[in-house]
Design a protein around this motif. Structure first.
Motif: not given
Length: 590
Positions: A194-218
């Motif tokens: 989550r911190k990486r997403r904030e710092v790099l200002e990535l949108d959710q689709d870009e981040e989900n390509q690397k980390v599944p949404d299930k992981v991001i949602q704990s």
């Protein structure tokens, strides 16, 4: 053996040549290092291996490596490290491998090697070492946790850390520490993503390509909690530990609510769970004082809307003394935090109502009565009410010494006779080992003029422990308030009643010696009488000898030493002779 050592030394030639050429070591120093290494190599070739031989050799090489670094810094030369420094590091690692091969069960060797590898910044070696040590010491949960933390924090490999924790749980499924740390590790990973997403200002689709949404949602953390609850279906304290871990992360609000709801449904009558529900919205209770000071209005609103209603429901649902005690403990803490605020009175009223409810319901305990008296005493003009509470408490729990002690301390203004009577009343009910505390509290509570009366009564107690303590305390008090003449009268009175405890003889002699010029005749008479009863006591003979050395007649020392050797048991004679020598030699030096 000699051939092996020679081969080993020859492999060091390049290292020595380079060290001499660049000016790190002189020829004389190299010769000394070579001689030392040769000695160590021969020791390692012994048939029977010794761990100390390996550890000493390793420490010597580490010291050499440290010296090289200092010399490099001094001369400002950082080249040829592969030929010198790296060569020594390899040798140290080889020695560690050989040592752990021969002494596999010695965990300290493994940990020292791991620490050295970390300092050498060899990440791949650290991972290999953890893998090796865990094959042997797989029953140690702290090792699995250490290895997983290394992979997560230093190696930055979430997958390796996760695999380690999963392997650990296959070996140790009943280790709650492993489950908690695995859960925390997954939340740390989510936090970093989550911190990486904030710092790099990535949108959710870009981040989900690397980390599944299930992981991001704990999602993984939720699975860990579910599996842990299956392993510990009847342990609410372990379930609540997951809640405490989740509270360390700001993004786990929904996760916390889910854990609390699930735990409340499963353990509807658990006092721990009810208290967790009541204090959940308050955050960290250790920082509650700071929060009240910063935002009193919002905290009081939170207490009124979410905490107090849950506590009221808890005491109605779980009608046990433990539930009452848990609520009272929180109320007491709040009383301290809200002192001087308008909210203090409301907390106090709720607390007192709870005490009365517990008593009327018949679920009051001795600890609740103590807390009740404590709360009343912290309020002005409530001492009489506290006395009444403690009187009812001692009637209901007559064998609880702590209640009697508290009651006795509240009677400080009463006469010595009333205090003495209260102690004797308590003495007939409480366990014998607690009677000394009763008399001590009475002496502490009594006015100065009443202490002597109480101590005299205690000195006549049938309990040897109480009587001994009281006689010692009485001699000291008489010495402070009246003088040595009355001390002597008191001591003679004790002696007329029969055999005195050893500590009483010693206390009397101490008072005589404290005068600076003691009456030796009286001191000797007291010690001689003590020896009639305690001739096998080494400390008594030494005290007698010390008296003669410092204030008496040194010529009597020989006689005393001879008498002591005849009276003392054979197994303490050697120790006595050593102590006797110290006493006499120390005095001669003075």
């Amino acid at each position: 053996m000699a051939e092996l050592v020679q081969n080993s030394l020859e492999s060091m030639l390049q290292e020595f040549e380079q060290a001499e050429r660049v000016g790190i070591f002189t020829k004389k120093e190299i010769k000394a290092i070579l001689k030392k290494r040769k000695s160590f190599e021969y020791r390692l070739c012994r048939r029977v291996k010794s761990k100390e031989d390996y550890t000493q050799y390793i420490q010597y090489e580490i010291n050499v490596l440290s010296l090289i670094k200092k010399r490099r810094s001094k001369i400002g030369y950082q080249f040829k490290q592969a030929e010198i420094d790296v060569s020594i590091v390899r040798r140290i690692n080889r020695l560690f491998r050989e040592a752990t091969l021969h002494f596999k069960e010695d965990l300290s060797l493994w940990m020292t090697h791991i620490e050295f590898a970390k300092q050498s910044k060899s990440k791949s070696l650290v991972s290999k070492l953890f893998s090796s040590v865990l094959r042997i010491h797989n029953h140690r949960p702290e090792l699995w946790i250490m290895a997983a933390k290394w992979e997560l924090e230093e190696h930055r490999s979430v997958s390796n850390a996760r695999q380690l924790m999963q392997r650990a749980l296959r070996f140790l499924p009943r280790s709650n520490e492993l489950w908690i740390q695995y859960y925390k590790m997954e939340l740390i990973h989510v936090f970093r993503v989550r911190k990486r997403r904030e710092v790099l200002e990535l949108d959710q689709d870009e981040e989900n390509q690397k980390v599944p949404d299930k992981v991001i949602q704990s999602g993984v953390a939720k699975v860990v909690f579910e599996k842990a609850t299956e392993e510990f279906p009847d342990s609410p304290q372990i379930w609540l530990e997951f809640l405490q871990v989740a509270k360390e992360f700001e993004f786990t609000g929904d996760l916390q609510e889910a854990i609390l709801t699930r735990t409340s449904e499963r353990f509807a009558t658990s006092e721990l769970v009810w208290m967790a529900r009541a204090t959940h919205r308050l955050g960290n209770l250790e920082k509650l004082q700071e929060m009240i000071d910063a935002e009193p209005g919002s905290i009081f609103l939170e207490l009124s809307q979410h905490c107090f209603p849950v506590l009221d429901e808890a005491v109605e649902t779980v009608r046990t003394a433990k539930m009452m005690e848990c609520c009272v403990e929180l109320y007491e803490r709040l009383l301290g935090y809200t002192k001087g605020t308008e909210f203090h009175r409301e907390v106090l009223a709720r607390c007192l109502v709870l005490f009365e409810k517990a008593e009327s319901s018949g679920i009051v305990s001795a600890d609740l009565y103590l807390a009740w008296a404590r709360v009343l005493l912290h309020q002005r003009r409530k001492a009489d009410e506290a006395k009444e509470v403690l009187q009812r408490a001692t009637s209901q729990f007559p064998s609880e010494g702590a209640l009697w002690v508290e009651r006795i301390q509240l009677t400080a203004n009463d006469s010595p006779e009333l205090l003495q009577g209260l102690v004797q009343q308590a003495q007939s009910s409480v366990p014998s080992q607690e009677t000394e505390a009763l008399w001590k509290s009475a002496v502490d509570a009594a006015q100065p003029e009443g202490k002597l009366c109480i101590l005299e009564a205690a000195s006549r107690s049938t309990s040897e422990v109480v009587a001994s303590w009281a006689k010692e305390a009485l001699l000291r008090l008489v010495a402070e308030s009246k003088g040595i003449a009355d001390v002597r009268k008191t001591f003679r009175k004790f002696c007329r009643t029969g055999k005195c405890p050893l500590s009483v003889y010693e206390a009397y002699v101490d008072q005589e010696v404290a005068l600076g010029s003691p009456d030796l005749r009286r001191c000797r008479a007291a010690l001689e009488e003590a020896l009639l009863h305690y001739a096998n006591c080494t400390s008594l003979w030494l005290r007698y000898i010390r008296l003669e050395v410092s204030s008496g007649d040194p010529a009597r020392l020989g006689e005393l030493h001879w008498r002591a050797t005849k009276a003392l048991p054979a197994d303490v004679l050697e120790q006595f002779s050593v102590l006797y020598s110290r006493e006499t030699v120390a005095e001669n030096h003075d």
